[in-house]
Design an enzyme around this catalytic site. Structure first.
Site, PDB file in Angstrom:
ATOM      1  N   HIS A   1      11.181 129.724  72.283  1.00 32.43           N
ATOM      2  CA  HIS A   1      10.389 128.666  71.678  1.00 32.43           C
ATOM      3  C   HIS A   1       8.985 128.639  72.273  1.00 32.43           C
ATOM      4  CE1 HIS A   1      14.230 127.509  70.156  1.00 32.43           C
ATOM      5  NE2 HIS A   1      14.675 127.086  71.326  1.00 32.43           N
TER       6      HIS A   1
ATOM      7  N   TYR B   1      11.517 130.602  66.725  1.00 33.66           N
ATOM      8  CA  TYR B   1      11.759 129.465  65.838  1.00 33.66           C
ATOM      9  C   TYR B   1      11.598 128.196  66.671  1.00 33.66           C
ATOM     10  CZ  TYR B   1      16.498 129.488  67.874  1.00 33.66           C
ATOM     11  OH  TYR B   1      17.564 129.466  68.737  1.00 33.66           O
TER      12      TYR B   1
END
Length: 324
Positions: free
Chosen positions: A299, A252
């Site tokens: 990430h 995410y």
């Protein structure tokens, strides 16, 4: 000088060149050049009162393909129902899903239940400084420039005290999650980034029972903040950033990347500070000496960095990287 030039950048549209706008920011012997060479015209439909408006999609097909002006940014009781795809993705980020509906019901008995930032229009020019935590802020003397913006949006625990000369002292919004929570003054919006339902439950607990002290690590049981200024990023907004801007890279998006895209939706002009490495390629926070890395972890740091660079190339943001 910085404040004077930024102010006139908003209102002196007549100075727009057909090829390049050069805005020179001087500090001591240093010069920054703002290049807007691709703007050879002014859009007939002006979405704001700035000379250049972020949401004006006519200037960039690449931006228009990704930017959705109708995405819900912040959670409230009227938009809290999640679509199946959003719900499945968001709940897939957490090991213990919890009761989302129950959490939402409690949230909006405590915190503002309203629509925010729906006042876009041709008479408004809202300037925003997105302030990251990079060590490239040290020695930058950006403080007065940052504080000049209408909104100053900070990320996680980045402090201002003792660093005012370089990072400013003004904070209108701070985007954080339980594991990065810190006390805020009464004028600052606490903007919660909920990666899990437990984050919503922690927010409720922090202002009521104070019984949640641990998520996957220790978290503060309470927080000093103005409950009337609390906001919660919408899970659908998180999914939108993941799909449209991170293009599915990583698990995410990072807090900094989410903050920047959030600013594209609530601001008319976006200037970015404290992102990236120092001039010698070192990644660390301005308030720490420990090196960090944007390439590893959950990430997609490389892809996010490329997207930020592209946003600058498309003249949607201006990234200021300091002197160090």
């Amino acid at each position: 000088m910085w404040v004077f030039l930024l102010k006139h950048r908003r209102y002196r549209t007549a100075l727009l060149s057909s090829t390049t706008i050069l805005v020179l920011l001087y500090f001591q012997s240093s010069v920054l050049v703002f290049n807007y060479s691709s703007y050879g015209f002014v859009s007939k439909k002006v979405p704001c009162a700035c000379s250049i408006c972020v949401a004006d999609g006519g200037n960039s097909n690449w931006f228009s393909e990704r930017y959705n002006p109708n995405i819900p940014l912040l959670l409230n009781s009227t938009n809290s129902a999640l679509g199946a795809n959003v719900s499945k993705w968001w709940k897939g980020l957490q090991s213990n899903a919890g009761n989302y509906t129950e959490a939402v019901d409690q949230l909006f008995s405590l915190f503002p239940d309203e629509e925010h930032y729906s006042d876009a229009g041709p008479d408004r020019c809202r300037t925003c400084a997105v302030v990251g935590n990079s060590g490239n802020l040290l020695g930058s003397h950006y403080g007065p420039l940052i504080d000049f913006h209408d909104f100053v949006i900070r990320i996680n625990k980045g402090p201002t005290e003792g660093y005012e000369k370089d990072v400013g002292s003004k904070t209108t919004h701070r985007i954080l999650y339980p594991e990065s929570a810190m006390d805020l003054d009464n004028s600052t919006h606490l903007v919660l980034l909920p990666v899990k339902i437990l984050d919503l439950q922690w927010l409720i607990s922090a202002f009521t029972t104070k019984n949640i002290t641990e998520t996957y690590t220790d978290v503060p049981s309470t927080i000093q903040a103005n409950k009337d200024k609390v906001m919660i990023l919408h899970p659908e907004f998180l999914r939108y950033v993941y799909d449209n801007w991170a293009e599915g890279h990583g698990l995410y998006p990072s807090t900094g990347f989410l903050t920047l895209i959030f600013a594209l939706h609530v601001c008319d002009e976006v200037n970015v500070f404290g992102f990236g490495a120092t001039s010698d390629g070192i990644w660390h926070h301005y308030f720490e000496t420990i090196s960090t890395s944007y390439e590893s972890g959950i990430h997609a740091g490389n892809f996010e960095n490329e997207t930020i660079n592209r946003l600058q190339q498309e003249n949607k943001i201006l990234v200021l990287k300091g002197w160090t």
